[in-house]
Enzyme design. Structure first.
Site, mmCIF file in Angstrom:
data_model
loop_
_atom_site.group_PDB
_atom_site.id
_atom_site.type_symbol
_atom_site.label_atom_id
_atom_site.label_comp_id
_atom_site.label_asym_id
_atom_site.label_seq_id
_atom_site.Cartn_x
_atom_site.Cartn_y
_atom_site.Cartn_z
ATOM 1 N N LYS A 103 -1.329 4.209 -2.854
ATOM 2 C CA LYS A 103 -1.201 2.911 -2.184
ATOM 3 C C LYS A 103 -2.023 2.964 -0.892
ATOM 4 O O LYS A 103 -1.871 3.899 -0.094
ATOM 5 C CB LYS A 103 0.288 2.684 -1.895
ATOM 6 C CG LYS A 103 0.617 1.423 -1.153
ATOM 7 C CD LYS A 103 2.120 1.216 -1.191
ATOM 8 C CE LYS A 103 2.558 0.230 -0.124
ATOM 9 N NZ LYS A 103 3.996 -0.024 -0.178
ATOM 10 N N HIS A 105 -2.181 0.532 1.524
ATOM 11 C CA HIS A 105 -1.656 -0.222 2.667
ATOM 12 C C HIS A 105 -0.237 0.255 2.985
ATOM 13 O O HIS A 105 0.268 1.178 2.337
ATOM 14 C CB HIS A 105 -1.666 -1.723 2.357
ATOM 15 C CG HIS A 105 -0.850 -2.066 1.160
ATOM 16 N ND1 HIS A 105 -1.302 -1.891 -0.129
ATOM 17 C CD2 HIS A 105 0.408 -2.534 1.046
ATOM 18 C CE1 HIS A 105 -0.365 -2.249 -0.973
ATOM 19 N NE2 HIS A 105 0.692 -2.642 -0.287
#
Ligand SMILES: O=P(O)(O)OC[C@H]1O[C@H](OP(=O)(O)OP(=O)(O)O)[C@H](O)[C@@H]1O
Ligand SMILES: O=C(O)c1cc(=O)[nH]c(=O)[nH]1
Length: 215
Positions: A103, A105
């Site tokens: 991921k 963010h």
């Protein structure tokens, strides 16, 4: 085969987790049976499965400090096992899992949950060629933690990288136990006892002759 293994196979057949047919596996092998934990799709069924995993972990006597569930199906299994250990066995252990894609963010990264440290028990559904478990072992060791063992529902008892089964290879190479609630041998015994599964039993034997451990 123990009673709990027979009951477990009956549960998986009743819930369509264990199915006969033609299935392509992660390893590319084409199998006459498949074990799909995605069919454990209700709260009660998942709670029951979690209790079976927790019981197997405790029965094994393996010492562990936390659980790790590999994405995707291992995530729900590690969660269910952690809950069952807390509720039924009085053991509140940390648990963690990974993402298949990092991921970029928010908190970012591939690891979620408790930091990987101490003795980590990997919780997954099946072992075939051992790829998923080896990836988890790499992750655990990269974090400086110690693999404690592997807890799975079904050991398909197929050859890994050599002539031993993937589970035997992992156990020998990493010096850790592989704990399975049931194995292909149990599925074969179960199918062999039922005339209505005679054709499936034959196909399982042929598959084992091709991909199973020799001897
Ligand atoms: O021993 P192996 O040859 O690695 O095969 C077994 C693995 O394959 C499946 O994962 P997969 O990543 O295909 O599916 P999932 O995302 O549904 O968990 C299964 O859940 C095991 O983790
Ligand atoms: O080897 C696999 O990919 C595999 C086998 C199996 O029985 N179930 C599953 O989810 N994956």
């Amino acid at each position: 085969m123990h009673d709990y293994q027979r009951e477990f196979i009956e549960l998986t057949l009743a819930r369509d987790v264990l199915r006969f047919g033609e299935f392509t596996l992660k390893s590319g092998r084409v199998s006459p049976y498949f074990f799909n934990m995605g069919r454990i799709d209700s709260g009660a069924a998942l709670a029951r499965l979690g209790r079976a995993y927790a019981a197997a972990a405790v029965r094994s006597g393996v010492a562990f400090d936390m659980l790790f569930g590999p994405a995707y199906k291992g995530i729900a299994l590690a969660a269910a096992t952690a809950i069952a250990l807390a509720d039924g066995q009085g053991r509140d252990v940390p648990w963690a899992y990974n993402r298949k894609e990092a991921k970029a963010h928010g908190e970012g990264g591939t690891l979620v949950g408790a930091p990987l440290k101490g003795r980590v028990l990997i919780v997954d559904d099946v072992m075939t060629a051992g790829t998923a478990v080896r990836e988890s072992l790499d992750l655990i060791r990269a974090q400086g933690a110690e693999p404690a063992g592997v807890l799975i529902a079904l050991d398909r008892q197929e050859r890994g990288q050599g002539e031993l089964s993937a589970a035997q290879e992992v156990a020998a190479q990493f010096g850790i136990p592989v704990i399975a609630i049931a194995s292909l041998a149990d599925v074969l015994t179960y199918a062999g006892e039922r005339p209505e599964l005679a054709a499936e039993h034959e196909r399982l034997l042929a598959y084992r002759a091709e991909y199973g451990v020799k001897g």
